[in-house]
Design a protein around this motif. Structure first.
Motif, PDB file in Angstrom:
ATOM      1  N   LEU A   1      14.294 -61.044 -32.544  1.00 28.29           N
ATOM      2  CA  LEU A   1      15.050 -61.331 -33.760  1.00 28.29           C
ATOM      3  C   LEU A   1      15.846 -60.087 -34.150  1.00 28.29           C
ATOM      4  CD1 LEU A   1      15.685 -63.274 -36.146  1.00 28.29           C
ATOM      5  CD2 LEU A   1      13.800 -62.173 -37.369  1.00 28.29           C
ATOM      6  N   THR A   2      17.168 -60.250 -34.255  1.00 29.64           N
ATOM      7  CA  THR A   2      18.036 -59.179 -34.749  1.00 29.64           C
ATOM      8  C   THR A   2      18.440 -59.551 -36.162  1.00 29.64           C
ATOM      9  OG1 THR A   2      18.864 -58.707 -32.524  1.00 29.64           O
ATOM     10  CG2 THR A   2      20.195 -57.925 -34.386  1.00 29.64           C
ATOM     11  N   ILE A   3      18.223 -58.637 -37.095  1.00 26.10           N
ATOM     12  CA  ILE A   3      18.537 -58.876 -38.504  1.00 26.10           C
ATOM     13  C   ILE A   3      19.655 -57.925 -38.913  1.00 26.10           C
ATOM     14  CG2 ILE A   3      17.618 -58.997 -40.853  1.00 26.10           C
ATOM     15  CD1 ILE A   3      14.780 -59.089 -39.592  1.00 26.10           C
ATOM     16  N   ILE A   4      20.775 -58.486 -39.368  1.00 22.85           N
ATOM     17  CA  ILE A   4      21.885 -57.655 -39.826  1.00 22.85           C
ATOM     18  C   ILE A   4      21.676 -57.372 -41.306  1.00 22.85           C
ATOM     19  CG2 ILE A   4      24.380 -57.457 -40.107  1.00 22.85           C
ATOM     20  CD1 ILE A   4      24.632 -59.412 -37.716  1.00 22.85           C
ATOM     21  N   LEU A   5      21.532 -56.081 -41.612  1.00 28.95           N
ATOM     22  CA  LEU A   5      21.211 -55.626 -42.966  1.00 28.95           C
ATOM     23  C   LEU A   5      22.293 -54.692 -43.499  1.00 28.95           C
ATOM     24  CD1 LEU A   5      17.504 -54.676 -42.210  1.00 28.95           C
ATOM     25  CD2 LEU A   5      18.299 -56.724 -43.381  1.00 28.95           C
ATOM     26  N   ASN A   6      22.292 -54.479 -44.806  1.00 27.51           N
ATOM     27  CA  ASN A   6      23.174 -53.486 -45.402  1.00 27.51           C
ATOM     28  C   ASN A   6      22.658 -52.094 -45.045  1.00 27.51           C
ATOM     29  OD1 ASN A   6      25.042 -55.216 -46.738  1.00 27.51           O
ATOM     30  ND2 ASN A   6      23.490 -55.644 -48.275  1.00 27.51           N
ATOM     31  N   SER A   7      23.569 -51.254 -44.570  1.00 28.82           N
ATOM     32  CA  SER A   7      23.221 -49.896 -44.140  1.00 28.82           C
ATOM     33  C   SER A   7      23.030 -48.973 -45.331  1.00 28.82           C
ATOM     34  CB  SER A   7      24.345 -49.313 -43.278  1.00 28.82           C
ATOM     35  OG  SER A   7      24.578 -50.107 -42.154  1.00 28.82           O
ATOM     36  N   LYS A   8      22.179 -47.978 -45.126  1.00 24.21           N
ATOM     37  CA  LYS A   8      22.020 -46.918 -46.124  1.00 24.21           C
ATOM     38  C   LYS A   8      23.190 -45.940 -45.986  1.00 24.21           C
ATOM     39  CE  LYS A   8      17.292 -47.482 -47.339  1.00 24.21           C
ATOM     40  NZ  LYS A   8      15.951 -46.912 -47.444  1.00 24.21           N
ATOM     41  N   GLU A   9      23.376 -45.107 -47.024  1.00 23.81           N
ATOM     42  CA  GLU A   9      24.546 -44.226 -47.113  1.00 23.81           C
ATOM     43  C   GLU A   9      24.724 -43.319 -45.894  1.00 23.81           C
ATOM     44  OE1 GLU A   9      27.161 -44.166 -49.262  1.00 23.81           O
ATOM     45  OE2 GLU A   9      26.211 -46.018 -49.911  1.00 23.81           O
ATOM     46  N   GLU A  10      23.651 -42.754 -45.383  1.00 28.31           N
ATOM     47  CA  GLU A  10      23.759 -41.837 -44.241  1.00 28.31           C
ATOM     48  C   GLU A  10      24.390 -42.541 -43.037  1.00 28.31           C
ATOM     49  OE1 GLU A  10      21.079 -38.647 -41.714  1.00 28.31           O
ATOM     50  OE2 GLU A  10      20.044 -40.340 -42.632  1.00 28.31           O
ATOM     51  N   VAL A  11      24.015 -43.797 -42.812  1.00 33.41           N
ATOM     52  CA  VAL A  11      24.558 -44.570 -41.692  1.00 33.41           C
ATOM     53  C   VAL A  11      26.045 -44.823 -41.909  1.00 33.41           C
ATOM     54  CG1 VAL A  11      24.439 -46.797 -40.470  1.00 33.41           C
ATOM     55  CG2 VAL A  11      22.324 -45.634 -41.170  1.00 33.41           C
ATOM     56  N   ILE A  12      26.403 -45.210 -43.125  1.00 36.01           N
ATOM     57  CA  ILE A  12      27.820 -45.460 -43.438  1.00 36.01           C
ATOM     58  C   ILE A  12      28.626 -44.175 -43.246  1.00 36.01           C
ATOM     59  CG2 ILE A  12      29.459 -46.096 -45.257  1.00 36.01           C
ATOM     60  CD1 ILE A  12      27.159 -47.849 -46.452  1.00 36.01           C
ATOM     61  N   LYS A  13      28.116 -43.067 -43.759  1.00 39.33           N
ATOM     62  CA  LYS A  13      28.818 -41.789 -43.683  1.00 39.33           C
ATOM     63  C   LYS A  13      28.970 -41.286 -42.249  1.00 39.33           C
ATOM     64  CE  LYS A  13      27.530 -39.605 -47.523  1.00 39.33           C
ATOM     65  NZ  LYS A  13      26.726 -38.684 -48.300  1.00 39.33           N
ATOM     66  N   LYS A  14      27.893 -41.361 -41.468  1.00 41.25           N
ATOM     67  CA  LYS A  14      27.905 -40.738 -40.142  1.00 41.25           C
ATOM     68  C   LYS A  14      28.513 -41.615 -39.052  1.00 41.25           C
ATOM     69  CE  LYS A  14      24.237 -37.413 -40.832  1.00 41.25           C
ATOM     70  NZ  LYS A  14      22.929 -36.920 -40.417  1.00 41.25           N
ATOM     71  N   ILE A  15      28.286 -42.954 -39.099  1.00 37.06           N
ATOM     72  CA  ILE A  15      28.822 -43.784 -38.013  1.00 37.06           C
ATOM     73  C   ILE A  15      29.720 -44.922 -38.513  1.00 37.06           C
ATOM     74  CG2 ILE A  15      26.988 -43.198 -36.387  1.00 37.06           C
ATOM     75  CD1 ILE A  15      25.722 -45.948 -36.965  1.00 37.06           C
ATOM     76  N   GLY A  16      29.864 -45.065 -39.827  1.00 36.00           N
ATOM     77  CA  GLY A  16      30.809 -46.030 -40.369  1.00 36.00           C
ATOM     78  C   GLY A  16      30.349 -47.473 -40.403  1.00 36.00           C
ATOM     79  N   TYR A  17      29.060 -47.719 -40.164  1.00 37.10           N
ATOM     80  CA  TYR A  17      28.539 -49.095 -40.181  1.00 37.10           C
ATOM     81  C   TYR A  17      28.091 -49.454 -41.594  1.00 37.10           C
ATOM     82  CZ  TYR A  17      28.078 -49.329 -35.002  1.00 37.10           C
ATOM     83  OH  TYR A  17      28.289 -49.358 -33.652  1.00 37.10           O
TER      84      TYR A  17
END
Length: 183
Positions: free
Chosen positions: A70-86
């Motif tokens: 099962l792959t669950i698409i979730l809202n990313s935390k800030e570090e993920v958004i900042k570092k890789i843009g997801y």
């Protein structure tokens, strides 16, 4: 650092989540369009909690189906958004001793199947080694049997859950765990 390793579904090619050079190289190796994000394999719920937001329904699904397909698409935390843009990230805990051992050692890894983008995933160690040995840092071999079936993919947006791809885990199974009509 780029690794190829078996999971419970198919062999994956991966790199630690914040390894920008590794991420770019995976796109290059696979000839994958940059607008197709990579999924993130994690060893446990603690690793997931560090990169994505969880709620009670998500925790129920994780406890029931993961490790598993099962792959669950979730809202990313800030570090993920900042570092890789997801802004969102697809996460999964594979049901594979080999994969879990790698994830415990290196942390969450962005991964995708081993193949040229659009082709059928390769799942034979010897074929993979022949094609990719000079392109990656290490290829792991395992005697564990993979299913060759893709994971079920669901999108969680606030309290709404939507199935994007039905794999071995069926809609009815998810509904049963959530015990409601959120799908």
């Amino acid at each position: 650092m780029i690794l190829i390793f078996p999971t419970d579904t198919v062999y994956g090619i991966g790199t630690p989540i914040f390894d920008i050079d590794g991420i770019n190289k995976i796109y290059e190796i696979k000839k994958r369009p940059k607008d197709k994000p990579l999924a993130c394999l994690c060893a446990d719920i603690n690793q997931i909690d560090k990169i994505a937001y969880l709620n009670n329904d998500i925790i129920k699904l994780i406890n029931e189906f993961l490790p598993g397909a099962l792959t669950i698409i979730l809202n990313s935390k800030e570090e993920v958004i900042k570092k890789i843009g997801y802004k969102t990230i697809g996460i999964r805990i594979p049901n594979s001793k080999c994969a879990l051992s790698i994830l415990k050692e290196y942390g969450p890894m962005l991964t995708t199947s081993v193949n040229d983008s659009g082709d059928v995933p390769l799942n034979n160690y010897d074929e993979i080694k022949e094609k990719y040995n000079n392109l990656v840092d290490k290829i792991y071999k395992s005697d564990e049997q993979s299913s060759n079936l893709s994971s079920t993919v669901i999108l969680v947006d606030n309290d709404n859950i939507k199935i994007l791809r039905e794999g071995s885990i069926k809609k009815e199974d998810i509904l049963r765990i959530l015990n409601n009509d959120k799908l």
